[in-house]
Design a protein around this motif. Structure first.
Motif, PDB file in Angstrom:
ATOM      1  N   ALA A 143       0.733  -0.983   0.269  1.00  0.00           N
ATOM      2  CA  ALA A 143       0.104  -0.346  -0.593  1.00  0.00           C
ATOM      3  C   ALA A 143       0.496   1.013  -0.025  1.00  0.00           C
ATOM      4  CB  ALA A 143      -0.888  -0.024   1.369  1.00  0.00           C
ATOM      5  N   ILE A 144      -0.226   2.630  -0.590  1.00  0.00           N
ATOM      6  CA  ILE A 144       0.460   3.820  -0.018  1.00  0.00           C
ATOM      7  C   ILE A 144      -0.372   3.944   0.731  1.00  0.00           C
ATOM      8  CG2 ILE A 144       1.740   5.614  -1.356  1.00  0.00           C
ATOM      9  CD1 ILE A 144       1.175   5.021  -3.777  1.00  0.00           C
ATOM     10  N   TYR A 145       0.213   4.760   2.391  1.00  0.00           N
ATOM     11  CA  TYR A 145       0.010   4.846   3.466  1.00  0.00           C
ATOM     12  C   TYR A 145       0.183   6.229   3.850  1.00  0.00           C
ATOM     13  CZ  TYR A 145      -2.971   4.045   8.017  1.00  0.00           C
ATOM     14  OH  TYR A 145      -3.616   4.004   8.683  1.00  0.00           O
ATOM     15  N   GLY A 146      -0.563   7.073   4.023  1.00  0.00           N
ATOM     16  CA  GLY A 146      -0.611   8.389   4.303  1.00  0.00           C
ATOM     17  C   GLY A 146      -0.467   8.618   5.537  1.00  0.00           C
TER      18      GLY A 146
ATOM     19  N   GLY B 173       5.407  -4.140  -5.610  1.00  0.00           N
ATOM     20  CA  GLY B 173       5.402  -4.337  -4.412  1.00  0.00           C
ATOM     21  C   GLY B 173       6.103  -3.997  -3.099  1.00  0.00           C
ATOM     22  N   THR B 174       6.310  -2.725  -3.515  1.00  0.00           N
ATOM     23  CA  THR B 174       6.940  -2.227  -1.825  1.00  0.00           C
ATOM     24  C   THR B 174       6.405  -1.264  -1.092  1.00  0.00           C
ATOM     25  OG1 THR B 174       9.184  -2.020  -3.541  1.00  0.00           O
ATOM     26  CG2 THR B 174       8.961  -0.802  -1.585  1.00  0.00           C
ATOM     27  N   THR B 175       6.423  -1.285  -0.033  1.00  0.00           N
ATOM     28  CA  THR B 175       5.136  -1.078   0.893  1.00  0.00           C
ATOM     29  C   THR B 175       5.865   0.615   0.895  1.00  0.00           C
ATOM     30  OG1 THR B 175       4.154  -2.769   2.055  1.00  0.00           O
ATOM     31  CG2 THR B 175       3.999  -0.633   3.168  1.00  0.00           C
ATOM     32  N   VAL B 176       4.592   1.591   0.813  1.00  0.00           N
ATOM     33  CA  VAL B 176       5.436   3.083   1.141  1.00  0.00           C
ATOM     34  C   VAL B 176       4.366   3.667   2.518  1.00  0.00           C
ATOM     35  CG1 VAL B 176       5.378   5.300   0.272  1.00  0.00           C
ATOM     36  CG2 VAL B 176       6.166   3.277  -0.830  1.00  0.00           C
TER      37      VAL B 176
ATOM     38  N   SER C 231      -3.069  18.061   0.065  1.00  0.00           N
ATOM     39  CA  SER C 231      -3.537  17.142  -1.249  1.00  0.00           C
ATOM     40  C   SER C 231      -2.316  15.835  -1.776  1.00  0.00           C
ATOM     41  CB  SER C 231      -3.363  18.237  -2.820  1.00  0.00           C
ATOM     42  OG  SER C 231      -1.438  18.600  -2.409  1.00  0.00           O
ATOM     43  N   HIS C 232      -1.334  16.116  -1.344  1.00  0.00           N
ATOM     44  CA  HIS C 232      -0.258  14.131  -1.908  1.00  0.00           C
ATOM     45  C   HIS C 232      -1.038  13.493  -1.360  1.00  0.00           C
ATOM     46  CE1 HIS C 232       2.998  16.997  -2.801  1.00  0.00           C
ATOM     47  NE2 HIS C 232       3.086  18.078  -1.784  1.00  0.00           N
ATOM     48  N   ALA C 233      -1.682  13.734  -0.454  1.00  0.00           N
ATOM     49  CA  ALA C 233      -2.567  12.577   0.456  1.00  0.00           C
ATOM     50  C   ALA C 233      -3.068  11.973  -0.101  1.00  0.00           C
ATOM     51  CB  ALA C 233      -2.571  12.321   2.143  1.00  0.00           C
ATOM     52  N   GLU C 234      -4.060  12.683  -0.767  1.00  0.00           N
ATOM     53  CA  GLU C 234      -5.446  12.395  -1.538  1.00  0.00           C
ATOM     54  C   GLU C 234      -4.561  12.199  -3.019  1.00  0.00           C
ATOM     55  OE1 GLU C 234      -9.807  14.897  -2.048  1.00  0.00           O
ATOM     56  OE2 GLU C 234      -7.872  15.868  -1.833  1.00  0.00           O
ATOM     57  N   ARG C 235      -3.878  12.281  -3.524  1.00  0.00           N
ATOM     58  CA  ARG C 235      -3.605  11.497  -4.914  1.00  0.00           C
ATOM     59  C   ARG C 235      -2.886  10.708  -4.832  1.00  0.00           C
ATOM     60  NH1 ARG C 235      -2.280  17.677  -6.069  1.00  0.00           N
ATOM     61  NH2 ARG C 235       0.155  17.067  -5.754  1.00  0.00           N
ATOM     62  N   LEU C 236      -1.760  10.628  -3.372  1.00  0.00           N
ATOM     63  CA  LEU C 236      -1.387   9.174  -3.324  1.00  0.00           C
ATOM     64  C   LEU C 236      -2.314   7.571  -2.911  1.00  0.00           C
ATOM     65  CD1 LEU C 236       2.205   9.999  -3.291  1.00  0.00           C
ATOM     66  CD2 LEU C 236       1.549   9.018  -5.094  1.00  0.00           C
ATOM     67  N   CYS C 237      -3.009   7.974  -1.967  1.00  0.00           N
ATOM     68  CA  CYS C 237      -3.393   7.875  -0.803  1.00  0.00           C
ATOM     69  C   CYS C 237      -4.576   6.819  -0.918  1.00  0.00           C
ATOM     70  CB  CYS C 237      -3.232   7.644   0.239  1.00  0.00           C
ATOM     71  SG  CYS C 237      -1.489   8.067   0.513  1.00  0.00           S
ATOM     72  N   GLU C 238      -4.684   5.493  -0.647  1.00  0.00           N
ATOM     73  CA  GLU C 238      -6.040   4.804  -0.849  1.00  0.00           C
ATOM     74  C   GLU C 238      -6.717   5.334   0.479  1.00  0.00           C
ATOM     75  OE1 GLU C 238      -8.479   0.363  -1.526  1.00  0.00           O
ATOM     76  OE2 GLU C 238      -6.466   0.976  -2.451  1.00  0.00           O
ATOM     77  N   ASN C 239      -5.636   4.883   1.561  1.00  0.00           N
ATOM     78  CA  ASN C 239      -5.606   4.423   3.084  1.00  0.00           C
ATOM     79  C   ASN C 239      -4.317   5.498   3.759  1.00  0.00           C
ATOM     80  OD1 ASN C 239      -7.794   2.199   4.045  1.00  0.00           O
ATOM     81  ND2 ASN C 239      -6.283   1.390   2.395  1.00  0.00           N
ATOM     82  N   ILE C 240      -4.950   6.472   4.781  1.00  0.00           N
ATOM     83  CA  ILE C 240      -4.977   7.517   5.699  1.00  0.00           C
ATOM     84  C   ILE C 240      -4.688   7.391   7.268  1.00  0.00           C
ATOM     85  CG2 ILE C 240      -4.483   9.040   3.533  1.00  0.00           C
ATOM     86  CD1 ILE C 240      -6.973  10.268   5.428  1.00  0.00           C
ATOM     87  N   ALA C 241      -4.258   7.965   7.704  1.00  0.00           N
ATOM     88  CA  ALA C 241      -4.523   7.846   9.259  1.00  0.00           C
ATOM     89  C   ALA C 241      -4.094   9.128   9.362  1.00  0.00           C
ATOM     90  CB  ALA C 241      -3.488   7.431   9.956  1.00  0.00           C
TER      91      ALA C 241
END
Length: 327
Positions: free
Chosen positions: A46-49, A197-200, A208-218
């Motif tokens: 995942a890309i997680y913000g 397949g790398t987790t970020v 805006s960065h989180a909104e464009r990149l992430c499916e899930n956030i905290a």
């Protein structure tokens, strides 16, 4: 919760498909509570913000996950392992405080960072040259760090974070100090890592960065996590807004508009009704309202952040962004 044994790491397995699982993380500094019961669950690949203003506890949380500092309470597992230090060679970490030896050449700095994670220095130099060329920095390969621009030096440090091909990449405010062009390049790089397949997981105070990149956030504010989950789910906490423009501004069709409708000229705005817009459209057409345009706009992540974290945290987030732009 059932955990896989640490030996499973060697087979590339982590519990329940989670790259990171943390429960009840607490950290105090000189009696001050910096992180207060944080839970995080980050899926593999995942890309997680981690989103919040400066001072919210983002950096402290990331450092606890990595074992740089130990939590006062709580537990965490990284790639299924309870001791992050034991798997440091498969983790890449870009700290918020950037730091490179100023007399080192760019490609040597990347190779050196790889060597710290167990990559043979000769292989690190080979990969460093390739990475610099791929990122348009072949002209900077032999330059000392002190001779590079701030953006170029940050890129070199980022490449050093990735040169050993980590399975998990942790980036603390990676966009800070980068111009718009280099921010865009970094977003592309982060997506390419996830595609492999790398987790970020990255922290940021720029929504805006989180909104464009992430499916899930905290979302983290005041050391707590008031929301962790899907970005779309966070946005859906606020009803979508309907914008209606009509040719006529009066008529019996107005009775069909919700009670909380706002009017400006011949433009009407209101939350999307629970039963949708179809009944309203029927009333507008039958009442000859003269529909010029009608659009439905979902709430953005910024609106969701305000609703979840509160106005104070949102104002601090805005202030942090403004200060960075001034710098």
């Amino acid at each position: 919760m059932k955990h896989l044994p640490d030996s499973a790491i060697g087979a590339g397995i982590s519990s329940h498909g989670l790259a990171i699982e943390a429960r009840g993380l607490v950290k105090r500094f000189d009696g001050t509570l910096a992180v207060d019961g944080v839970d995080l669950f980050v899926p593999e690949g995942a890309i997680y913000g981690v989103l919040g203003p400066n001072g919210a506890g983002k950096t402290t949380t990331l450092r606890m996950l990595l074992g740089i500092i130990e939590p006062d309470e709580g537990e965490r597992r990284i790639l299924g392992h309870s001791r992050p230090q034991d798997i440091a060679k498969v983790i890449g970490y870009l700290p918020e405080e950037r730091g490179l030896y100023p007399s080192m050449k760019a490609y040597e700095a990347i190779a050196f960072m790889g060597a710290l994670r167990g990559l043979p220095i000769a292989e690190g130099r080979r990969r460093a040259r390739i990475m610099l060329e791929e990122n348009g920095l072949e002209h900077a390969m032999e330059r000392q760090i002190r001779q590079l621009s701030k953006g170029m030096a940050q890129t070199v440090q980022l490449l050093g974070t990735l040169v050993h091909n980590p399975r998990l990449v942790v980036l603390d405010e990676p966009f800070s100090g980068l111009d718009a062009l280099n921010q865009g390049k970094l977003e592309i790089l982060i997506r390419s890592l996830a595609d492999k397949g790398t987790t970020v997981i990255f922290s940021t105070h720029v929504i805006s960065h989180a909104e464009r990149l992430c499916e899930n956030i905290a979302i983290i504010a005041g050391g707590k996590v008031p929301y962790a989950g899907n970005v779309d789910t966070a946005r859906d906490r606020i009803p979508a807004q309907v914008r209606l423009e009509t040719r006529n501004t009066d008529g019996p069709w107005q009775a069909a508009l919700p009670a909380n409708t706002q009017k400006e000229g011949n433009v009407w705005t209101f939350p999307l009704p629970d039963n949708g817009v179809e009944p309203l459209l029927r009333a507008l057409i039958e009442g000859d309202a003269g529909i010029l345009s009608l659009s439905i706009e979902r709430a953005g992540l910024h609106d969701a952040f305000v609703a979840i974290a509160g106005e104070t945290a949102a104002s601090q987030l805005k202030s942090d962004t403004a200060v960075e732009m001034d710098e």
